[in-house]
Design an enzyme around this catalytic site. Sequence first.
Site, PDB file in Angstrom:
ATOM      1  CG  ASN A 109      -1.997   0.987   1.449  1.00  0.00           C
ATOM      2  OD1 ASN A 109      -2.201   1.898  -0.069  1.00  0.00           O
ATOM      3  ND2 ASN A 109      -2.153   1.970   2.118  1.00  0.00           N
ATOM      4  CG  HIS A 111      -0.703   6.089   4.535  1.00  0.00           C
ATOM      5  ND1 HIS A 111      -1.443   6.638   4.966  1.00  0.00           N
ATOM      6  CD2 HIS A 111       0.449   7.152   5.644  1.00  0.00           C
ATOM      7  CE1 HIS A 111      -1.842   7.766   6.054  1.00  0.00           C
ATOM      8  NE2 HIS A 111      -0.778   7.857   6.258  1.00  0.00           N
ATOM      9  CB  SER A 141       5.147   5.034   4.390  1.00  0.00           C
ATOM     10  OG  SER A 141       5.749   5.963   4.781  1.00  0.00           O
ATOM     11  CG  ASP A 150      -2.248   3.078   7.582  1.00  0.00           C
ATOM     12  OD1 ASP A 150      -2.928   4.354   7.233  1.00  0.00           O
ATOM     13  OD2 ASP A 150      -2.377   2.781   5.984  1.00  0.00           O
TER      14      ASP A 150
END
Length: 207
Positions: A109, A111, A141, A150
Amino acid sequence: MAKKRIAVLVSGNGTNLQAIIDSIERKELDAEIAVVISNIKDVYALERAKNHHIPAVVINHKDFPNREAFEKSLIEELDKRKVDLVCLAGFMRVLTPFFVNHYKNRIMNIHPALLPAFKGLYGHHVHEAVLKSGARFSGCSVHFVTEDVDGGPIIVQRIVPVKDNDTPDTLAERILVEEHKAYSEAIKLFIENRIKIENNHLRILER
Ligand code: GRF
Protein backbone atom coordinates in the site's frame (compact mmCIF):
# COMPACT_ATOMS: atom_id res chain seq x y z
CA MET A 1 11.46 -16.22 -16.15
CA ALA A 2 7.73 -15.49 -16.24
CA LYS A 3 6.97 -11.84 -15.57
CA LYS A 4 5.56 -11.07 -12.12
CA ARG A 5 1.81 -10.54 -12.35
CA ILE A 6 0.52 -7.49 -10.48
CA ALA A 7 -3.03 -6.51 -9.56
CA VAL A 8 -3.72 -2.85 -8.78
CA LEU A 9 -6.70 -2.05 -6.54
CA VAL A 10 -8.07 1.49 -6.89
CA SER A 11 -10.99 3.70 -5.86
CA GLY A 12 -10.24 6.99 -7.60
CA ASN A 13 -8.12 9.02 -10.04
CA GLY A 14 -5.33 6.45 -10.42
CA THR A 15 -2.17 8.55 -10.81
CA ASN A 16 -0.21 5.90 -8.89
CA LEU A 17 -1.62 3.24 -11.23
CA GLN A 18 -0.54 5.41 -14.18
CA ALA A 19 2.99 5.70 -12.77
CA ILE A 20 3.23 1.89 -12.48
CA ILE A 21 1.88 1.47 -16.05
CA ASP A 22 4.45 4.01 -17.32
CA SER A 23 7.34 2.28 -15.48
CA ILE A 24 6.36 -1.03 -17.06
CA GLU A 25 6.05 0.53 -20.53
CA ARG A 26 9.49 2.16 -20.08
CA LYS A 27 10.76 -1.35 -19.22
CA GLU A 28 11.91 -0.17 -15.79
CA LEU A 29 9.71 -2.86 -14.23
CA ASP A 30 9.81 -6.43 -15.54
CA ALA A 31 6.18 -7.14 -14.69
CA GLU A 32 2.69 -7.10 -16.14
CA ILE A 33 -0.54 -5.72 -14.70
CA ALA A 34 -2.92 -8.68 -14.81
CA VAL A 35 -5.94 -6.66 -13.66
CA VAL A 36 -7.10 -3.33 -12.24
CA ILE A 37 -9.96 -3.68 -9.75
CA SER A 38 -12.05 -0.78 -8.45
CA ASN A 39 -14.69 -0.96 -5.73
CA ILE A 40 -16.35 2.13 -7.30
CA LYS A 41 -17.57 2.31 -10.90
CA ASP A 42 -16.74 5.08 -13.38
CA VAL A 43 -13.57 6.22 -11.60
CA TYR A 44 -10.84 7.60 -13.88
CA ALA A 45 -8.38 4.87 -12.85
CA LEU A 46 -10.53 2.41 -14.84
CA GLU A 47 -10.18 4.63 -17.94
CA ARG A 48 -6.40 4.62 -17.50
CA ALA A 49 -6.44 0.81 -17.49
CA LYS A 50 -8.64 0.62 -20.59
CA ASN A 51 -6.38 3.13 -22.40
CA HIS A 52 -3.52 0.64 -21.91
CA HIS A 53 -5.55 -2.48 -22.73
CA ILE A 54 -5.36 -3.74 -19.13
CA PRO A 55 -8.37 -5.78 -17.87
CA ALA A 56 -10.45 -3.47 -15.65
CA VAL A 57 -13.02 -4.89 -13.25
CA VAL A 58 -15.51 -3.28 -10.84
CA ILE A 59 -16.30 -5.20 -7.66
CA ASN A 60 -18.57 -2.87 -5.69
CA HIS A 61 -18.41 -3.53 -1.93
CA LYS A 62 -22.00 -2.28 -1.67
CA ASP A 63 -23.18 -5.31 -3.66
CA PHE A 64 -22.16 -7.67 -0.83
CA PRO A 65 -23.79 -8.40 2.56
CA ASN A 66 -20.49 -8.10 4.43
CA ARG A 67 -16.71 -7.53 4.11
CA GLU A 68 -15.89 -11.24 3.90
CA ALA A 69 -18.25 -11.82 0.98
CA PHE A 70 -16.75 -8.78 -0.80
CA GLU A 71 -13.23 -10.05 -0.15
CA LYS A 72 -14.08 -13.58 -1.30
CA SER A 73 -15.10 -12.08 -4.62
CA LEU A 74 -11.84 -10.09 -4.78
CA ILE A 75 -9.82 -13.22 -4.01
CA GLU A 76 -11.65 -15.21 -6.69
CA GLU A 77 -10.82 -12.53 -9.28
CA LEU A 78 -7.18 -12.27 -8.17
CA ASP A 79 -6.50 -15.99 -7.86
CA LYS A 80 -8.03 -16.86 -11.21
CA ARG A 81 -5.54 -14.39 -12.75
CA LYS A 82 -2.62 -15.95 -10.81
CA VAL A 83 -1.55 -12.64 -9.30
CA ASP A 84 1.85 -12.51 -7.53
CA LEU A 85 1.52 -9.06 -5.99
CA VAL A 86 -1.48 -6.91 -4.98
CA CYS A 87 -0.85 -3.15 -5.02
CA LEU A 88 -3.33 -0.88 -3.23
CA ALA A 89 -3.24 2.51 -4.97
CA GLY A 90 -5.79 4.86 -3.42
CA PHE A 91 -7.98 1.83 -2.59
CA MET A 92 -10.36 3.11 0.06
CA ARG A 93 -11.41 -0.14 1.75
CA VAL A 94 -9.76 -1.48 4.91
CA LEU A 95 -8.98 -5.17 4.29
CA THR A 96 -9.69 -7.77 6.97
CA PRO A 97 -7.22 -10.38 8.29
CA PHE A 98 -9.08 -12.91 6.11
CA PHE A 99 -7.84 -11.16 2.95
CA VAL A 100 -4.51 -9.92 4.32
CA ASN A 101 -3.40 -13.38 5.42
CA HIS A 102 -4.42 -14.95 2.10
CA TYR A 103 -1.73 -12.79 0.46
CA LYS A 104 0.74 -12.55 3.33
CA ASN A 105 3.67 -10.25 2.39
CA ARG A 106 2.23 -9.93 -1.11
CA ILE A 107 0.06 -6.82 -0.61
CA MET A 108 1.62 -3.34 -0.79
CA ASN A 109 0.00 0.00 0.00
CA ILE A 110 1.13 3.61 -0.49
CA HIS A 111 0.45 6.17 2.25
CA PRO A 112 1.03 9.92 1.75
CA ALA A 113 2.99 10.46 4.97
CA LEU A 114 6.17 9.23 6.70
CA LEU A 115 4.89 6.18 8.61
CA PRO A 116 4.66 5.25 11.40
CA ALA A 117 3.63 8.86 11.99
CA PHE A 118 0.21 10.01 10.76
CA LYS A 119 -1.07 6.47 10.20
CA GLY A 120 -4.80 5.83 9.70
CA LEU A 121 -5.42 9.31 8.25
CA TYR A 122 -6.41 9.73 4.61
CA GLY A 123 -6.46 12.29 1.82
CA HIS A 124 -6.68 15.90 2.97
CA HIS A 125 -6.70 14.98 6.68
CA VAL A 126 -3.18 13.53 6.70
CA HIS A 127 -1.63 16.68 5.21
CA GLU A 128 -3.70 18.89 7.52
CA ALA A 129 -2.34 16.91 10.50
CA VAL A 130 1.25 17.20 9.21
CA LEU A 131 0.95 20.99 8.80
CA LYS A 132 -0.69 21.30 12.25
CA SER A 133 2.16 19.26 13.82
CA GLY A 134 4.79 21.71 12.58
CA ALA A 135 6.84 18.90 11.02
CA ARG A 136 9.52 20.28 8.66
CA PHE A 137 9.48 17.24 6.42
CA SER A 138 6.79 14.91 5.15
CA GLY A 139 6.69 12.36 2.36
CA CYS A 140 5.24 9.00 1.43
CA SER A 141 5.64 5.37 2.49
CA VAL A 142 5.16 2.12 0.60
CA HIS A 143 4.57 -0.70 3.07
CA PHE A 144 3.30 -4.26 3.21
CA VAL A 145 -0.30 -4.54 4.38
CA THR A 146 -0.85 -6.40 7.63
CA GLU A 147 -3.79 -6.59 10.04
CA ASP A 148 -2.43 -3.40 11.66
CA VAL A 149 -3.78 -0.66 9.34
CA ASP A 150 -0.80 1.35 7.93
CA GLY A 151 1.36 -0.59 10.40
CA GLY A 152 3.01 -3.17 8.11
CA PRO A 153 6.76 -3.35 7.36
CA ILE A 154 7.93 -0.28 5.45
CA ILE A 155 9.63 -0.98 2.10
CA VAL A 156 10.36 2.49 0.61
CA GLN A 157 10.00 6.07 1.85
CA ARG A 158 10.65 9.37 0.07
CA ILE A 159 10.73 12.76 1.77
CA VAL A 160 9.75 16.30 0.85
CA PRO A 161 10.24 19.58 2.74
CA VAL A 162 7.18 21.21 4.29
CA LYS A 163 7.11 24.87 3.23
CA ASP A 164 5.89 27.68 5.48
CA ASN A 165 3.18 28.71 3.01
CA ASP A 166 2.03 25.15 2.32
CA THR A 167 -1.64 24.21 2.29
CA PRO A 168 -2.81 20.58 2.48
CA ASP A 169 -3.27 20.70 -1.31
CA THR A 170 0.20 22.06 -2.15
CA LEU A 171 1.81 19.54 0.20
CA ALA A 172 -0.28 16.67 -1.25
CA GLU A 173 0.78 17.66 -4.77
CA ARG A 174 4.49 17.69 -3.88
CA ILE A 175 4.19 14.30 -2.18
CA LEU A 176 2.26 12.73 -5.08
CA VAL A 177 5.27 13.32 -7.36
CA GLU A 178 7.41 11.29 -4.93
CA GLU A 179 4.70 8.61 -4.59
CA HIS A 180 4.96 7.88 -8.29
CA LYS A 181 8.68 7.13 -7.91
CA ALA A 182 8.40 5.29 -4.58
CA TYR A 183 5.80 2.72 -5.70
CA SER A 184 7.83 1.55 -8.70
CA GLU A 185 10.96 1.37 -6.51
CA ALA A 186 9.16 -0.90 -4.05
CA ILE A 187 7.70 -3.12 -6.78
CA LYS A 188 11.16 -3.44 -8.37
CA LEU A 189 12.61 -4.67 -5.06
CA PHE A 190 9.81 -7.28 -4.87
CA ILE A 191 10.38 -8.42 -8.46
CA GLU A 192 14.13 -8.77 -7.78
CA ASN A 193 13.41 -10.78 -4.59
CA ARG A 194 15.45 -8.27 -2.59
CA ILE A 195 12.96 -7.91 0.27
CA LYS A 196 13.48 -10.11 3.32
CA ILE A 197 11.09 -10.09 6.30
CA GLU A 198 12.04 -11.78 9.59
CA ASN A 199 9.85 -11.28 12.67
CA ASN A 200 8.03 -8.37 11.00
CA HIS A 201 11.46 -6.73 10.45
CA LEU A 202 12.14 -5.85 6.82
CA ARG A 203 15.59 -5.83 5.18
CA ILE A 204 16.52 -4.82 1.65
CA LEU A 205 19.12 -7.24 0.28
CA GLU A 206 22.06 -6.00 -1.78
CA ARG A 207 21.93 -6.96 -5.47
C1 GRF B 1 -2.52 8.80 -2.93
O1 GRF B 1 -2.12 10.02 -2.35
C2 GRF B 1 -2.21 7.67 -1.99
O2 GRF B 1 -1.07 7.88 -1.18
C3 GRF B 1 -3.44 7.62 -1.14
O3 GRF B 1 -4.52 7.89 -2.02
C4 GRF B 1 -4.04 8.71 -3.09
C5 GRF B 1 -4.44 8.03 -4.38
O4 GRF B 1 -4.10 8.81 -5.48
N1 GRF B 1 -3.60 6.37 -0.44
P1 GRF B 1 -4.27 8.24 -6.98
O5 GRF B 1 -5.66 7.70 -7.11
O6 GRF B 1 -3.24 7.15 -7.17
O7 GRF B 1 -3.99 9.42 -7.84
